[in-house]
Scaffold this motif. Sequence first.
Motif, mmCIF file in Angstrom:
data_model
loop_
_atom_site.group_PDB
_atom_site.id
_atom_site.type_symbol
_atom_site.label_atom_id
_atom_site.label_comp_id
_atom_site.label_asym_id
_atom_site.label_seq_id
_atom_site.Cartn_x
_atom_site.Cartn_y
_atom_site.Cartn_z
ATOM 1 N N ALA A 225 -11.773 25.358 -27.882
ATOM 2 C CA ALA A 225 -11.562 25.186 -29.323
ATOM 3 C C ALA A 225 -12.547 26.054 -30.091
ATOM 4 C CB ALA A 225 -11.738 23.726 -29.716
ATOM 5 N N ALA A 226 -12.099 26.578 -31.211
ATOM 6 C CA ALA A 226 -12.969 27.355 -32.078
ATOM 7 C C ALA A 226 -14.048 26.458 -32.673
ATOM 8 C CB ALA A 226 -12.154 28.017 -33.184
ATOM 9 N N THR A 227 -15.196 27.046 -32.973
ATOM 10 C CA THR A 227 -16.283 26.300 -33.608
ATOM 11 C C THR A 227 -16.357 26.657 -35.087
ATOM 12 O OG1 THR A 227 -17.933 28.023 -33.171
ATOM 13 C CG2 THR A 227 -17.591 26.357 -31.456
ATOM 14 N N ASN A 228 -16.924 25.757 -35.872
ATOM 15 C CA ASN A 228 -17.044 25.996 -37.311
ATOM 16 C C ASN A 228 -18.011 27.124 -37.632
ATOM 17 O OD1 ASN A 228 -15.263 23.929 -37.950
ATOM 18 N ND2 ASN A 228 -16.879 22.382 -38.000
ATOM 19 N N MET A 229 -18.944 27.395 -36.719
ATOM 20 C CA MET A 229 -19.923 28.440 -36.977
ATOM 21 C C MET A 229 -19.436 29.825 -36.537
ATOM 22 S SD MET A 229 -22.749 27.605 -34.038
ATOM 23 C CE MET A 229 -22.880 25.918 -34.589
ATOM 24 N N SER A 230 -18.296 29.895 -35.878
ATOM 25 C CA SER A 230 -17.799 31.184 -35.402
ATOM 26 C C SER A 230 -17.179 31.970 -36.548
ATOM 27 C CB SER A 230 -16.768 30.978 -34.289
ATOM 28 O OG SER A 230 -15.659 30.245 -34.759
ATOM 29 N N PHE A 231 -17.007 33.258 -36.330
ATOM 30 C CA PHE A 231 -16.391 34.102 -37.345
ATOM 31 C C PHE A 231 -14.916 33.754 -37.494
ATOM 32 C CE2 PHE A 231 -20.010 36.745 -35.922
ATOM 33 C CZ PHE A 231 -20.639 36.910 -37.152
ATOM 34 N N LYS A 232 -14.402 33.970 -38.694
ATOM 35 C CA LYS A 232 -13.057 33.533 -39.034
ATOM 36 C C LYS A 232 -12.003 34.133 -38.104
ATOM 37 C CE LYS A 232 -9.854 33.241 -42.949
ATOM 38 N NZ LYS A 232 -9.653 33.565 -44.388
ATOM 39 N N LEU A 233 -12.076 35.433 -37.841
ATOM 40 C CA LEU A 233 -11.063 36.077 -37.001
ATOM 41 C C LEU A 233 -11.161 35.614 -35.548
ATOM 42 C CD1 LEU A 233 -11.149 39.722 -38.425
ATOM 43 C CD2 LEU A 233 -9.290 38.055 -38.636
ATOM 44 N N THR A 234 -12.360 35.259 -35.111
ATOM 45 C CA THR A 234 -12.544 34.778 -33.742
ATOM 46 C C THR A 234 -11.822 33.462 -33.509
ATOM 47 O OG1 THR A 234 -14.735 35.795 -33.780
ATOM 48 C CG2 THR A 234 -14.284 34.289 -31.976
ATOM 49 N N ARG A 235 -11.622 32.683 -34.568
ATOM 50 C CA ARG A 235 -11.000 31.359 -34.444
ATOM 51 C C ARG A 235 -9.476 31.417 -34.317
ATOM 52 N NH1 ARG A 235 -13.814 28.687 -39.774
ATOM 53 N NH2 ARG A 235 -15.880 29.615 -39.487
ATOM 54 N N ARG A 236 -8.897 32.603 -34.431
ATOM 55 C CA ARG A 236 -7.444 32.728 -34.448
ATOM 56 C C ARG A 236 -6.942 33.200 -33.088
ATOM 57 N NH1 ARG A 236 -6.038 36.529 -38.871
ATOM 58 N NH2 ARG A 236 -5.349 38.069 -37.353
ATOM 59 N N TYR A 237 -6.195 32.331 -32.399
ATOM 60 C CA TYR A 237 -5.648 32.645 -31.077
ATOM 61 C C TYR A 237 -4.150 32.917 -31.221
ATOM 62 C CZ TYR A 237 -9.868 29.933 -29.871
ATOM 63 O OH TYR A 237 -11.147 29.429 -29.795
ATOM 64 N N GLU A 238 -3.753 34.151 -30.938
ATOM 65 C CA GLU A 238 -2.353 34.530 -31.108
ATOM 66 C C GLU A 238 -1.603 34.664 -29.789
ATOM 67 O OE1 GLU A 238 -2.373 38.148 -33.328
ATOM 68 O OE2 GLU A 238 -3.345 37.257 -35.098
ATOM 69 N N TYR A 239 -2.349 34.905 -28.710
ATOM 70 C CA TYR A 239 -1.699 35.230 -27.439
ATOM 71 C C TYR A 239 -2.556 34.713 -26.294
ATOM 72 C CZ TYR A 239 0.787 38.196 -24.046
ATOM 73 O OH TYR A 239 1.532 38.665 -22.992
ATOM 74 N N PHE A 240 -1.915 34.168 -25.296
ATOM 75 C CA PHE A 240 -2.614 33.590 -24.146
ATOM 76 C C PHE A 240 -2.238 34.332 -22.867
ATOM 77 C CE2 PHE A 240 -1.732 30.918 -20.418
ATOM 78 C CZ PHE A 240 -3.003 30.480 -20.082
ATOM 79 N N ARG A 241 -3.247 34.640 -22.060
ATOM 80 C CA ARG A 241 -3.021 35.140 -20.704
ATOM 81 C C ARG A 241 -4.033 34.491 -19.762
ATOM 82 N NH1 ARG A 241 -2.523 41.591 -20.070
ATOM 83 N NH2 ARG A 241 -4.404 41.598 -21.381
ATOM 84 N N MET A 242 -3.580 34.204 -18.547
ATOM 85 C CA MET A 242 -4.488 33.711 -17.520
ATOM 86 C C MET A 242 -4.292 34.552 -16.268
ATOM 87 S SD MET A 242 -4.980 29.874 -15.895
ATOM 88 C CE MET A 242 -3.769 30.053 -14.579
ATOM 89 N N PHE A 243 -5.390 35.033 -15.720
ATOM 90 C CA PHE A 243 -5.376 35.884 -14.536
ATOM 91 C C PHE A 243 -5.813 35.044 -13.339
ATOM 92 C CE2 PHE A 243 -6.440 38.109 -18.403
ATOM 93 C CZ PHE A 243 -5.563 39.190 -18.417
ATOM 94 N N TYR A 244 -5.003 35.028 -12.296
ATOM 95 C CA TYR A 244 -5.274 34.108 -11.194
ATOM 96 C C TYR A 244 -4.743 34.676 -9.876
ATOM 97 C CZ TYR A 244 -0.319 32.781 -11.183
ATOM 98 O OH TYR A 244 1.050 32.803 -11.091
ATOM 99 N N GLY A 245 -5.015 33.969 -8.780
ATOM 100 C CA GLY A 245 -4.505 34.354 -7.470
ATOM 101 C C GLY A 245 -4.950 33.382 -6.400
ATOM 102 N N ASN A 246 -4.600 33.704 -5.132
ATOM 103 C CA ASN A 246 -5.093 32.963 -3.971
ATOM 104 C C ASN A 246 -4.621 31.513 -3.927
ATOM 105 O OD1 ASN A 246 -6.510 32.817 -1.527
ATOM 106 N ND2 ASN A 246 -8.397 32.126 -2.532
ATOM 107 N N LEU A 247 -3.354 31.301 -4.240
ATOM 108 C CA LEU A 247 -2.764 29.964 -4.168
ATOM 109 C C LEU A 247 -1.972 29.811 -2.874
ATOM 110 C CD1 LEU A 247 -1.241 29.014 -7.644
ATOM 111 C CD2 LEU A 247 -2.620 27.540 -6.197
ATOM 112 N N LYS A 248 -2.162 28.695 -2.182
ATOM 113 C CA LYS A 248 -1.390 28.419 -0.968
ATOM 114 C C LYS A 248 -0.056 27.742 -1.285
ATOM 115 C CE LYS A 248 -4.752 29.853 1.691
ATOM 116 N NZ LYS A 248 -4.651 31.128 2.429
ATOM 117 N N GLU A 249 -0.024 26.989 -2.368
ATOM 118 C CA GLU A 249 1.182 26.276 -2.796
ATOM 119 C C GLU A 249 1.323 26.404 -4.314
ATOM 120 O OE1 GLU A 249 3.645 24.425 -1.267
ATOM 121 O OE2 GLU A 249 2.900 25.184 0.644
ATOM 122 N N PRO A 250 2.553 26.415 -4.832
ATOM 123 C CA PRO A 250 2.734 26.476 -6.285
ATOM 124 C C PRO A 250 2.042 25.311 -6.990
ATOM 125 C CG PRO A 250 4.809 26.870 -5.155
ATOM 126 C CD PRO A 250 3.841 26.405 -4.109
#
Length: 490
Positions: A225-250
Amino acid sequence: MKPVKILLFILGVFILLGAAMWLTPTGGVDSGEFTFHMPTFEEMFLDDDVEYADVSEIIEGQFNIDSVHVFKNDSISGEMKFPKASYDSLVSKIHVLETTSEGRQNLFHFFEKLENDTLNRIMHYGDSQIEGDRMTAFIRNKLQNRFGGAGIGLRPAVQPYDFVFSARQENSDNWQRYTIFGNIDSLVDHNKYGAMAAFSRYAPLSYDSIPFLLTNDYRAELNIAATNMSFKLTRRYEYFRMFYGNLKEPVKISLRANGTFVLRDSLKSDIDYAVIECDLPDSTNTISLFFEGFDSPDIYGIELASRTGIIMDNIALRGSPGLFFTKNDFEHSLKMYNDLNPGLFILQFGGNVLPYISENSKGIENYSRWFRAQINRIKKTCPDAAIIVIGPSDMSVKEKDRYVTYPQLPELVKEMKNVALSTGCSFWNMYDAMGGKNSMPAWVNAEPQLARPDYVHFSTRGARLIANMFYNALIFEYNKFLKEESKLKN
């Protein structure tokens, strides 16, 4: 007691102290964690010869380069003009980037992307001097305000630091973080750590040599979650990506943005690297991730950013000398860097090697050779990216009752500069920029305080100030690029 006896007693004490001063080595006598010092005769009877840097002019001379320099097109000549006469006097206060023709060409290539591309990534790697998003947050905000962009960029799935300026993170209690630097976990049987030099997981490590059993159903959660002390533009999440690997099962994954589920999917198994992504609703500043399955992915990073403008990652690695790039599996890390597509690397290391380098050792020579290898690996991985090396700040070591610059620091800065320039990188001398030798005590004793009492790290205010100094140096080069580009067009 008679006066004569008192006088003899006092003389005896002085004789004993004088003998102790004469017999005690200049460097003191080590006794475990304690070093016994005695002042020398010169220190007793002469003025202290330690000169501390006067940084008042440096601090008072700071300014915002964006407010004084805006290129405008002259309607008569068609050339770019400096709109304010004060610009030349102000930029004389900038501690500029040092570079070669090759380094400037690489930097100008990045500036061209700022002008032409819709998305540009800067990866800021550093040691504890940048942890908690210090320095990076300020630079990111300035760049995003000028060139567009939003969000905080890459984040680890497990946040190792107690405080982060730009976001608050909470995890369920079953997460673990594994790094390729520092105390490396001997149970990790591979070197696929990703671009953040660390991966995180919530289930025990699994091994190819041991049959995988569907015995435990693991569940985990993390919230950002964004913090109140962070910069205004930093608090805006427009796109999500997660980088992962090494899974044995879904594994099932769900993403909730501002309280509403926007993603329900399964992570791929039997693959060493993959990406899952989705757009986020407008005004998203809080996300929650939920995992459920018989295994955990190795998560190399979570990105919360924009589709356009500047993305700037803060990759703070406490205690690291920055020698991990060559340890990472090349083919594996290449996949992640190709997806990230960085245009600029900022490498801010060096301070962590100082306490382990003696004046007469080959430590600086060895570190310089190893650091050169890291730059060459980055250039091999991301040949189109520019690289800026930020040298270490002034750091003080206590010498009796005084704090003085580590004696090896100037030579280390010199060698890091040589490595940077000879490999086509640019170099910003933070040590000189903040005042040079014995400048750290002035930052510690400034009102308000600009550095912490450990005489190593900047305070939040000091980090902001030094970040502004670097930003001014970067934009000064960018402005020179604009001026040259204008001349070519005309």
